[in-house]
Design a protein around this motif. Structure first.
Motif, PDB file in Angstrom:
ATOM      1  N   VAL A   7       0.841  -1.201   0.000  1.00 34.46           N
ATOM      2  CA  VAL A   7       0.000   0.000   0.000  1.00 34.46           C
ATOM      3  C   VAL A   7       0.874   1.247   0.000  1.00 34.46           C
ATOM      4  O   VAL A   7       0.630   2.187  -0.752  1.00 34.46           O
ATOM      5  CB  VAL A   7      -0.966   0.009   1.207  1.00 34.46           C
ATOM      6  CG1 VAL A   7      -1.721   1.319   1.300  1.00 34.46           C
ATOM      7  CG2 VAL A   7      -1.936  -1.162   1.118  1.00 34.46           C
ATOM      8  N   VAL A  39      -5.084   5.364  -6.567  1.00 31.28           N
ATOM      9  CA  VAL A  39      -4.662   4.015  -6.171  1.00 31.28           C
ATOM     10  C   VAL A  39      -5.834   3.045  -6.084  1.00 31.28           C
ATOM     11  O   VAL A  39      -5.643   1.864  -5.801  1.00 31.28           O
ATOM     12  CB  VAL A  39      -3.853   4.012  -4.851  1.00 31.28           C
ATOM     13  CG1 VAL A  39      -2.571   4.789  -4.999  1.00 31.28           C
ATOM     14  CG2 VAL A  39      -4.675   4.521  -3.685  1.00 31.28           C
ATOM     15  N   GLY A  40      -7.038   3.540  -6.315  1.00 24.47           N
ATOM     16  CA  GLY A  40      -8.207   2.668  -6.326  1.00 24.47           C
ATOM     17  C   GLY A  40      -8.670   2.214  -4.961  1.00 24.47           C
ATOM     18  O   GLY A  40      -9.212   1.115  -4.831  1.00 24.47           O
ATOM     19  N   GLN A  41      -8.449   3.033  -3.948  1.00 17.37           N
ATOM     20  CA  GLN A  41      -8.893   2.704  -2.594  1.00 17.37           C
ATOM     21  C   GLN A  41      -9.608   3.916  -2.017  1.00 17.37           C
ATOM     22  O   GLN A  41      -9.408   5.042  -2.472  1.00 17.37           O
ATOM     23  CB  GLN A  41      -7.701   2.336  -1.710  1.00 17.37           C
ATOM     24  CG  GLN A  41      -6.965   1.098  -2.185  1.00 17.37           C
ATOM     25  CD  GLN A  41      -5.747   0.803  -1.338  1.00 17.37           C
ATOM     26  OE1 GLN A  41      -5.156   1.698  -0.741  1.00 17.37           O
ATOM     27  NE2 GLN A  41      -5.359  -0.449  -1.294  1.00 17.37           N
ATOM     28  N   ASP A  42     -10.433   3.673  -0.991  1.00 19.39           N
ATOM     29  CA  ASP A  42     -11.100   4.818  -0.379  1.00 19.39           C
ATOM     30  C   ASP A  42     -10.169   5.475   0.638  1.00 19.39           C
ATOM     31  O   ASP A  42      -9.156   4.912   1.045  1.00 19.39           O
ATOM     32  CB  ASP A  42     -12.458   4.445   0.228  1.00 19.39           C
ATOM     33  CG  ASP A  42     -12.354   3.463   1.386  1.00 19.39           C
ATOM     34  OD1 ASP A  42     -11.540   3.703   2.294  1.00 19.39           O
ATOM     35  OD2 ASP A  42     -13.114   2.482   1.392  1.00 19.39           O
ATOM     36  N   LYS A  43     -10.532   6.705   1.011  1.00 16.25           N
ATOM     37  CA  LYS A  43      -9.668   7.503   1.896  1.00 16.25           C
ATOM     38  C   LYS A  43      -9.386   6.777   3.204  1.00 16.25           C
ATOM     39  O   LYS A  43      -8.276   6.842   3.724  1.00 16.25           O
ATOM     40  CB  LYS A  43     -10.298   8.869   2.158  1.00 16.25           C
ATOM     41  CG  LYS A  43     -10.299   9.769   0.935  1.00 16.25           C
ATOM     42  CD  LYS A  43     -10.729  11.177   1.247  1.00 16.25           C
ATOM     43  CE  LYS A  43     -12.180  11.263   1.654  1.00 16.25           C
ATOM     44  NZ  LYS A  43     -12.648  12.637   1.839  1.00 16.25           N
ATOM     45  N   ALA A  68      -6.472   8.732  -3.254  1.00 17.15           N
ATOM     46  CA  ALA A  68      -7.260   7.519  -3.039  1.00 17.15           C
ATOM     47  C   ALA A  68      -7.843   7.017  -4.361  1.00 17.15           C
ATOM     48  O   ALA A  68      -7.832   5.814  -4.648  1.00 17.15           O
ATOM     49  CB  ALA A  68      -8.369   7.784  -2.027  1.00 17.15           C
ATOM     50  N   GLU A  69      -8.315   7.945  -5.176  1.00 12.55           N
ATOM     51  CA  GLU A  69      -8.851   7.579  -6.491  1.00 12.55           C
ATOM     52  C   GLU A  69      -7.754   7.011  -7.378  1.00 12.55           C
ATOM     53  O   GLU A  69      -7.957   6.024  -8.086  1.00 12.55           O
ATOM     54  CB  GLU A  69      -9.467   8.819  -7.137  1.00 12.55           C
ATOM     55  CG  GLU A  69     -10.138   8.543  -8.465  1.00 12.55           C
ATOM     56  CD  GLU A  69     -10.723   9.817  -9.054  1.00 12.55           C
ATOM     57  OE1 GLU A  69     -10.269  10.195 -10.161  1.00 12.55           O
ATOM     58  OE2 GLU A  69     -11.605  10.420  -8.431  1.00 12.55           O
ATOM     59  N   SER A 106       2.296   6.648  -6.788  1.00 10.51           N
ATOM     60  CA  SER A 106       1.241   7.506  -7.343  1.00 10.51           C
ATOM     61  C   SER A 106       1.535   8.984  -7.146  1.00 10.51           C
ATOM     62  O   SER A 106       1.222   9.803  -8.013  1.00 10.51           O
ATOM     63  CB  SER A 106      -0.108   7.156  -6.719  1.00 10.51           C
ATOM     64  OG  SER A 106      -0.503   5.870  -7.132  1.00 10.51           O
ATOM     65  N   GLN A 144      -9.104   3.591   3.704  1.00  6.31           N
ATOM     66  CA  GLN A 144      -8.139   2.506   3.499  1.00  6.31           C
ATOM     67  C   GLN A 144      -6.700   3.005   3.471  1.00  6.31           C
ATOM     68  O   GLN A 144      -5.792   2.287   3.871  1.00  6.31           O
ATOM     69  CB  GLN A 144      -8.439   1.764   2.195  1.00  6.31           C
ATOM     70  CG  GLN A 144      -9.686   0.911   2.225  1.00  6.31           C
ATOM     71  CD  GLN A 144      -9.953   0.272   0.879  1.00  6.31           C
ATOM     72  OE1 GLN A 144     -10.034   0.938  -0.134  1.00  6.31           O
ATOM     73  NE2 GLN A 144     -10.088  -1.040   0.875  1.00  6.31           N
ATOM     74  N   ILE A 145      -6.494   4.215   2.985  1.00  4.28           N
ATOM     75  CA  ILE A 145      -5.113   4.690   2.858  1.00  4.28           C
ATOM     76  C   ILE A 145      -4.667   5.559   4.032  1.00  4.28           C
ATOM     77  O   ILE A 145      -3.496   5.890   4.131  1.00  4.28           O
ATOM     78  CB  ILE A 145      -4.890   5.438   1.530  1.00  4.28           C
ATOM     79  CG1 ILE A 145      -5.698   6.717   1.459  1.00  4.28           C
ATOM     80  CG2 ILE A 145      -5.148   4.551   0.338  1.00  4.28           C
ATOM     81  CD1 ILE A 145      -5.325   7.603   0.285  1.00  4.28           C
ATOM     82  N   SER A 146      -5.581   5.887   4.931  1.00  6.41           N
ATOM     83  CA  SER A 146      -5.226   6.816   6.011  1.00  6.41           C
ATOM     84  C   SER A 146      -4.124   6.273   6.910  1.00  6.41           C
ATOM     85  O   SER A 146      -3.211   7.018   7.288  1.00  6.41           O
ATOM     86  CB  SER A 146      -6.455   7.188   6.830  1.00  6.41           C
ATOM     87  OG  SER A 146      -6.982   6.059   7.488  1.00  6.41           O
TER      88      SER A 146
END
Length: 171
Positions: A56, A79-83, A76-77, A63, A85-87
């Motif tokens: 991740v 990498v194709g994950q929601d905010k 987030a967009e 990115s 998930q990446i927080s």
């Protein structure tokens, strides 16, 4: 009864259904997923070794790249994950001083993220590693084979995109 040699070198009976691949494993999509998964697993190990990044984290660093700061939503967009998930990954990268956060000067409610100098060094290690892996893959193909493969991938990608859209409509 004829014998065949399996991937592991052991002989297997062609009539033994337990050792025969399921029909789905012979499909192109399945074979491409196996290839993609092998490449991803190798990349994860390489980037962990080169830059100490999880999958991740290296996705976020890759990115962000050498671009202007971007919003967390845009990242987030990308990498194709929601905010959400990446927080955690962003928090870890900030604590390791690979990513800097700042308020958007145009909208103070929005947080922008960018790579620090250490983050840029990690990014460059990722790019260098990716280029080396790409060279290793391409060395297996002639120029004409590569050209043909890339054209076929473009065609297959367009078909897969159309199939995805059809599935979305069918929900």
């Amino acid at each position: 009864m004829s014998q065949t040699s399996g991937r592991d070198g052991r002989e297997a009976s062609e009539t033994n259904d337990n050792l025969s691949p399921a029909p789905i494993t012979a499909m192109l999509s399945s074979r491409l997923m196996v290839l993609a998964n092998l490449l991803k697993r190798g990349a994860i190990l390489r980037y962990k070794r080169l830059a100490g990044l999880s999958s991740v984290e290296f996705g976020l660093v890759a990115s962000l790249g050498r671009r202007p700061p971007m919003s967390v939503a845009r990242l987030a967009e990308a990498v194709g994950q929601d905010k959400g998930q990446i927080s955690r990954a962003l928090a870890e990268l900030v604590s390791r001083k690979l990513i800097a956060k700042s308020a958007n000067p145009k909208d103070s409610r929005e947080v922008l993220v960018s790579l620090t100098q250490a983050g840029l060094a990690a990014h460059d290690a990722i790019v260098e590693g990716a280029q080396e892996r790409n060279r290793m893959l391409l060395a297996q193909l002639s120029h004409d084979e590569l050209d043909t493969l890339l054209k076929q991938i473009e065609r297959l990608t367009a078909t897969a995109e159309a199939m995805l859209e059809a599935e979305k409509v069918s929900r």
